[in-house]
Scaffold this motif. Structure first.
Motif, PDB file in Angstrom:
ATOM      1  N   ILE A   1       9.166   8.785  60.169  1.00 31.48           N
ATOM      2  CA  ILE A   1       7.703   8.664  60.321  1.00 31.48           C
ATOM      3  C   ILE A   1       7.367   8.172  61.726  1.00 31.48           C
ATOM      4  CG2 ILE A   1       5.612   7.514  59.484  1.00 31.48           C
ATOM      5  CD1 ILE A   1       7.059   7.273  56.729  1.00 31.48           C
TER       6      ILE A   1
ATOM      7  N   ARG B   1      -5.232  10.244  58.868  1.00 32.09           N
ATOM      8  CA  ARG B   1      -4.073  10.802  58.165  1.00 32.09           C
ATOM      9  C   ARG B   1      -3.899  12.299  58.424  1.00 32.09           C
ATOM     10  NH1 ARG B   1      -0.329   7.077  56.816  1.00 32.09           N
ATOM     11  NH2 ARG B   1      -1.289   5.207  56.023  1.00 32.09           N
TER      12      ARG B   1
ATOM     13  N   LEU C   1       7.406  13.738  57.822  1.00 31.93           N
ATOM     14  CA  LEU C   1       7.120  14.083  59.201  1.00 31.93           C
ATOM     15  C   LEU C   1       5.603  14.204  59.364  1.00 31.93           C
ATOM     16  CD1 LEU C   1       9.260  14.483  61.402  1.00 31.93           C
ATOM     17  CD2 LEU C   1       8.987  16.953  61.140  1.00 31.93           C
ATOM     18  N   GLY C   2       4.878  13.491  58.494  1.00 29.01           N
ATOM     19  CA  GLY C   2       3.419  13.525  58.533  1.00 29.01           C
ATOM     20  C   GLY C   2       2.894  12.491  59.517  1.00 29.01           C
TER      21      GLY C   2
ATOM     22  N   PHE D   1       3.432   3.995  58.265  1.00 24.72           N
ATOM     23  CA  PHE D   1       3.878   3.534  56.950  1.00 24.72           C
ATOM     24  C   PHE D   1       3.468   2.096  56.667  1.00 24.72           C
ATOM     25  CE2 PHE D   1       7.549   2.981  59.840  1.00 24.72           C
ATOM     26  CZ  PHE D   1       7.838   1.629  59.682  1.00 24.72           C
ATOM     27  N   GLY D   2       3.199   1.868  55.376  1.00 23.77           N
ATOM     28  CA  GLY D   2       2.932   0.508  54.892  1.00 23.77           C
ATOM     29  C   GLY D   2       3.568   0.380  53.531  1.00 23.77           C
TER      30      GLY D   2
ATOM     31  N   PHE E   1      -2.013   1.665  50.311  1.00 24.02           N
ATOM     32  CA  PHE E   1      -1.107   2.022  51.422  1.00 24.02           C
ATOM     33  C   PHE E   1      -0.772   3.501  51.415  1.00 24.02           C
ATOM     34  CE2 PHE E   1       3.393   2.718  50.097  1.00 24.02           C
ATOM     35  CZ  PHE E   1       3.275   2.533  48.738  1.00 24.02           C
ATOM     36  N   LYS E   2      -1.052   4.158  50.291  1.00 19.39           N
ATOM     37  CA  LYS E   2      -0.865   5.608  50.203  1.00 19.39           C
ATOM     38  C   LYS E   2      -1.657   6.086  49.003  1.00 19.39           C
ATOM     39  CE  LYS E   2       3.144   6.686  47.614  1.00 19.39           C
ATOM     40  NZ  LYS E   2       4.557   6.940  47.561  1.00 19.39           N
TER      41      LYS E   2
ATOM     42  N   CYS F   1       7.581  -1.753  50.583  1.00 19.75           N
ATOM     43  CA  CYS F   1       8.993  -1.419  50.781  1.00 19.75           C
ATOM     44  C   CYS F   1       9.369  -1.169  52.240  1.00 19.75           C
ATOM     45  CB  CYS F   1       9.369  -0.223  49.919  1.00 19.75           C
ATOM     46  SG  CYS F   1       9.356  -0.618  48.157  1.00 19.75           S
TER      47      CYS F   1
ATOM     48  N   LEU G   1      13.857   6.873  56.542  1.00 21.48           N
ATOM     49  CA  LEU G   1      12.498   7.381  56.268  1.00 21.48           C
ATOM     50  C   LEU G   1      11.488   6.776  57.248  1.00 21.48           C
ATOM     51  CD1 LEU G   1      12.610   7.201  52.362  1.00 21.48           C
ATOM     52  CD2 LEU G   1      12.680   9.275  53.767  1.00 21.48           C
TER      53      LEU G   1
ATOM     54  N   ASP H   1      11.536  -3.805  54.292  1.00 22.87           N
ATOM     55  CA  ASP H   1      12.959  -3.467  54.183  1.00 22.87           C
ATOM     56  C   ASP H   1      13.605  -3.269  55.555  1.00 22.87           C
ATOM     57  OD1 ASP H   1      12.831  -3.708  51.464  1.00 22.87           O
ATOM     58  OD2 ASP H   1      12.890  -1.563  51.031  1.00 22.87           O
TER      59      ASP H   1
ATOM     60  N   LYS I   1      20.638   1.808  49.960  1.00 32.81           N
ATOM     61  CA  LYS I   1      19.198   1.627  49.757  1.00 32.81           C
ATOM     62  C   LYS I   1      18.469   1.330  51.069  1.00 32.81           C
ATOM     63  CE  LYS I   1      15.229   1.003  48.185  1.00 32.81           C
ATOM     64  NZ  LYS I   1      14.409   2.121  47.731  1.00 32.81           N
TER      65      LYS I   1
ATOM     66  N   GLU J   1      17.284   1.289  43.498  1.00 40.46           N
ATOM     67  CA  GLU J   1      16.248   2.198  42.993  1.00 40.46           C
ATOM     68  C   GLU J   1      15.559   2.888  44.170  1.00 40.46           C
ATOM     69  OE1 GLU J   1      15.165   3.066  39.822  1.00 40.46           O
ATOM     70  OE2 GLU J   1      14.057   4.452  41.101  1.00 40.46           O
TER      71      GLU J   1
ATOM     72  N   GLU K   1       6.175   5.008  44.722  1.00 42.68           N
ATOM     73  CA  GLU K   1       4.950   4.773  43.976  1.00 42.68           C
ATOM     74  C   GLU K   1       4.132   6.056  44.005  1.00 42.68           C
ATOM     75  OE1 GLU K   1       3.062   1.085  45.137  1.00 42.68           O
ATOM     76  OE2 GLU K   1       4.995   0.070  45.111  1.00 42.68           O
TER      77      GLU K   1
HETATM   78  O1  UPG Z   1       5.103  11.761  56.344  1.00 39.94           O
HETATM   79  C1  UPG Z   1       4.778  10.632  55.973  1.00 39.94           C
HETATM   80  C2  UPG Z   1       5.187  10.080  54.739  1.00 39.94           C
HETATM   81  C3  UPG Z   1       4.775   8.801  54.401  1.00 39.94           C
HETATM   82  N1  UPG Z   1       3.975   8.081  55.243  1.00 39.94           N
HETATM   83  C4  UPG Z   1       3.574   6.706  54.879  1.00 39.94           C
HETATM   84  O2  UPG Z   1       4.740   5.981  54.556  1.00 39.94           O
HETATM   85  C5  UPG Z   1       4.465   4.961  53.602  1.00 39.94           C
HETATM   86  C6  UPG Z   1       5.486   4.969  52.499  1.00 39.94           C
HETATM   87  O3  UPG Z   1       5.359   6.134  51.722  1.00 39.94           O
HETATM   88  P1  UPG Z   1       6.397   6.445  50.534  1.00 39.94           P
HETATM   89  O4  UPG Z   1       7.767   6.330  51.044  1.00 39.94           O
HETATM   90  O5  UPG Z   1       5.991   7.722  49.902  1.00 39.94           O
HETATM   91  O6  UPG Z   1       6.044   5.263  49.530  1.00 39.94           O
HETATM   92  P2  UPG Z   1       6.852   4.132  48.782  1.00 39.94           P
HETATM   93  O7  UPG Z   1       6.380   4.160  47.372  1.00 39.94           O
HETATM   94  O8  UPG Z   1       6.731   2.878  49.574  1.00 39.94           O
HETATM   95  O9  UPG Z   1       8.411   4.583  48.732  1.00 39.94           O
HETATM   96  C7  UPG Z   1       9.382   4.182  49.681  1.00 39.94           C
HETATM   97  O10 UPG Z   1       9.868   2.889  49.395  1.00 39.94           O
HETATM   98  C8  UPG Z   1      10.438   2.744  48.059  1.00 39.94           C
HETATM   99  C9  UPG Z   1      10.810   1.288  47.877  1.00 39.94           C
HETATM  100  O11 UPG Z   1      11.995   0.972  48.525  1.00 39.94           O
HETATM  101  C10 UPG Z   1      11.638   3.684  47.939  1.00 39.94           C
HETATM  102  O12 UPG Z   1      12.197   3.538  46.637  1.00 39.94           O
HETATM  103  C11 UPG Z   1      11.197   5.121  48.204  1.00 39.94           C
HETATM  104  O13 UPG Z   1      12.311   5.986  48.137  1.00 39.94           O
HETATM  105  C12 UPG Z   1      10.538   5.194  49.579  1.00 39.94           C
HETATM  106  O14 UPG Z   1      10.039   6.505  49.811  1.00 39.94           O
HETATM  107  C13 UPG Z   1       3.022   5.205  53.154  1.00 39.94           C
HETATM  108  O15 UPG Z   1       2.186   4.266  53.805  1.00 39.94           O
HETATM  109  C14 UPG Z   1       2.710   6.615  53.633  1.00 39.94           C
HETATM  110  O16 UPG Z   1       1.353   6.780  53.946  1.00 39.94           O
HETATM  111  C15 UPG Z   1       3.566   8.616  56.452  1.00 39.94           C
HETATM  112  O17 UPG Z   1       2.865   7.968  57.236  1.00 39.94           O
HETATM  113  N2  UPG Z   1       3.990   9.887  56.786  1.00 39.94           N
END
Ligand code: UPG
Ligand code: NAD
Length: 444
Positions: free
Chosen positions: A226, A423, A261-262, A267-268, A333-334, A271, A222, A275, A215, A154, A158
């Motif tokens: 970041i 951010r 690319l933010g 990231f937190g 976390f977001k 996942c 990703l 992962d 996966k 998947e 979120e």
């Molecule tokens: O440019 C960016 C984009 C994201 N983040 C951070 O990255 C983390 C993860 O963000 P995001 O990936 O949008 O959230 P998740 O819901 O954890 O989703 C990720 O993890 C999931 C569980 O595996 C996968 O299904 C998704 O495809 C994958 O994007 C967050 O803390 C964001 O703040 C950044 O710092 N900069």
């Protein structure tokens, strides 16, 4: 449309999958070992925050197509297709994934499978898990060869979980090696996902290990993207350059692209961090650890962002947190999630608290989870009460309400007009024009 589906594990992933599949017209039975969760879902009360999901849950319940249970016997009796959606968190004190929930679920379900069915793994697992679980199924299921396993990772995010489930980028189907079983599993999955396939969503079939690796390599990519931009932020800080401009300029190159690319606090969540660690651990077991040593650096760059944020805040306060008041905006976390698993925002808040600061946190949706995770922090019920009397304000999760804050409103209640934008979500000129000392990660 004849298939009856079960969804085993109804957390962020499973509850979304169950409600969406019921909305597509399937009869769905969600199963969880957490009785409270089952009771709340059955009452139409979503146990977590996910935009747009609760109406779907309620619609499913009202239609009679969606139900929840904690009985494996009921699920085994009901389902033609069983989706496995239980958690695979990081093991305490190790990088590896804790597979006890996955193993527990299969051990509980398999001996009850008496009629032909497809078990579909959706949880994120280390490569090799599907092959092992197929063995468990063959050993324990009374249905024998008529109980088949497929792996269907998947990719939902979120905050966009409903949209991502109903309109995925792609569907990956990991199929058994035996041809008859593979053809059967593919046929069933194509029927289950017929709506998406009719809309042109790519359907990729693969063997088990490839599907598992798609996966984790997606999440590794990703996370790397970041951390790449956050590494550039470190260099920008040293060179007095602006990483937000740099990121914008890179984004116009189609080969690079601007998504993920933010730059900022990194990231937190439940996942990406766990992962990439589980991926490293598994590569080590396979003797391929060298291939993924770069992920250790990706992880370290990410952790350094949190440390840098705490350092910046301390600097802003003249070198110590003792006796100082810090207003923290954001705990999830977001944005658009109440999930605080490995949240950079909460991590920073807790670290400042541990160093003697008086920290007050506000988040639009994550207060309950944040309180439970970090009971020693103070919590407020609005932006203004979180920053009242603050010597520095930290924006750590870029919720829309925070991005749209009026510097004038905050100026009236803070002790000092000092803000750290973790951010890169605010307009520095606007805040500076209103008399604020504005600082951010990776820019002057
Ligand atoms: O440019 C960016 C984009 C994201 N983040 C951070 O990255 C983390 C993860 O963000 P995001 O990936 O949008 O959230 P998740 O819901 O954890 O989703 C990720 O993890 C999931 C569980 O595996 C996968 O299904 C998704 O495809 C994958 O994007 C967050 O803390 C964001 O703040 C950044 O710092 N900069
Ligand atoms: N959250 C996401 O955005 C997301 C996206 C893609 C993939 N994933 C993956 O999906 C899996 C689940 O993640 P999540 O975020 O939904 O986790 P979660 O913790 O929110 O949900 C897991 C659920 O499984 C239940 N459970 C545990 N053991 C069980 C058992 N033996 N039988 C039945 N239920 C059991 C728990 O009570 C819990 O409700 C993980 O492998 C995760 O990596 C998550």
């Amino acid at each position: 449309m004849a298939h009856r589906l079960t969804v085993i594990g109804t957390g962020y992933l499973g509850a979304t999958h169950a409600a969406c599949m019921a909305d597509l017209g399937f009869e769905v039975l969600g199963l969880d070992v957490d009785e409270e969760k089952v009771a709340r879902l059955s009452a139409g009360d979503l146990p977590f925050y996910e935009p747009g999901l609760e109406p779907l849950l309620r619609r499913g319940l009202a239609s009679g197509r969606l139900r929840f249970t904690s009985s494996y016997a009921e699920a085994a009796e009901f389902g033609d297709v069983h989706f496995l959606c239980v958690g695979t968190p990081q093991k305490a004190g190790e990088y590896a994934a804790d597979l006890s929930y996955v193993n527990g679920a299969v051990d509980a379900l398999a001996p009850l499978l008496r009629r032909p069915c497809l078990l579909v793994g959706k949880s994120t697992v280390p490569v090799g898990t599907a092959e092992r679980l197929a063995g468990t199924l063959a050993r324990l299921a009374p249905a024998g060869g008529d109980a088949v396993l497929a792996w269907n990772p998947e990719f939902l995010r979120e905050g966009f979980a409903v949209q991502d489930t109903l309109h995925p980028d792609r569907i990956v189907a990991g199929l058994p090696a035996e041809q008859g079983a593979a053809e059967h599993a593919e046929k069933v999955l194509r029927e289950v996902y017929a709506t998406m396939l009719a809309a042109g969503v790519p359907f990729i079939t693969a063997d088990y290990p490839t599907s598992e690796l798609v996966k984790v390599s997606a999440n590794a990519f990703l996370a790397t993207k970041i951390s790449f931009i956050n590494a550039m932020a470190e260099v920008c800080e040293a060179a007095h350059a602006d990483v937000t401009k740099l990121s914008e300029a890179l984004s116009y190159d189609d080969r690079i692209g601007g998504r993920f690319l933010g730059p900022g606090l990194g990231f937190g969540g439940g996942c990406l961090p766990k992962d990439i660690r589980a991926f490293m651990a598994r590569a080590g077991e396979l003797g391929a650890d060298q291939a993924l040593t770069f992920l250790r650096e990706v992880d370290e760059i990410n952790i350094r962002r949190r440390i840098r944020m705490v350092d910046l805040a301390r600097q802003q306060l003249g070198g110590s947190f003792i006796g100082r008041t810090v207003g923290v905006l954001g705990a999830a976390f977001k944005p658009d999630s109440d999930d605080v698993r490995d949240s950079p925002a909460l991590d920073v808040a807790a670290s400042i608290r541990a160093q003697g600061g008086k920290v007050t946190v506000y988040d639009p949706q994550a207060m309950r989870n944040a309180r439970r995770a970090q009971p020693s922090l103070d919590f407020a019920d609005s932006t203004l009460s979180a920053v009242r009397g603050a010597h520095v304000v930290l924006l750590l999760t870029e919720w829309k309400v925070f991005r749209e804050m009026d510097p004038g409103d905050l100026a009236e209640v803070v002790a000092e007009r000092s803000i750290l934008d973790g951010r890169n979500a605010l307009d520095p000129e606007l805040w500076r024009a209103a008399g604020w000392n504005y600082r951010a990660l990776g820019r002057p």
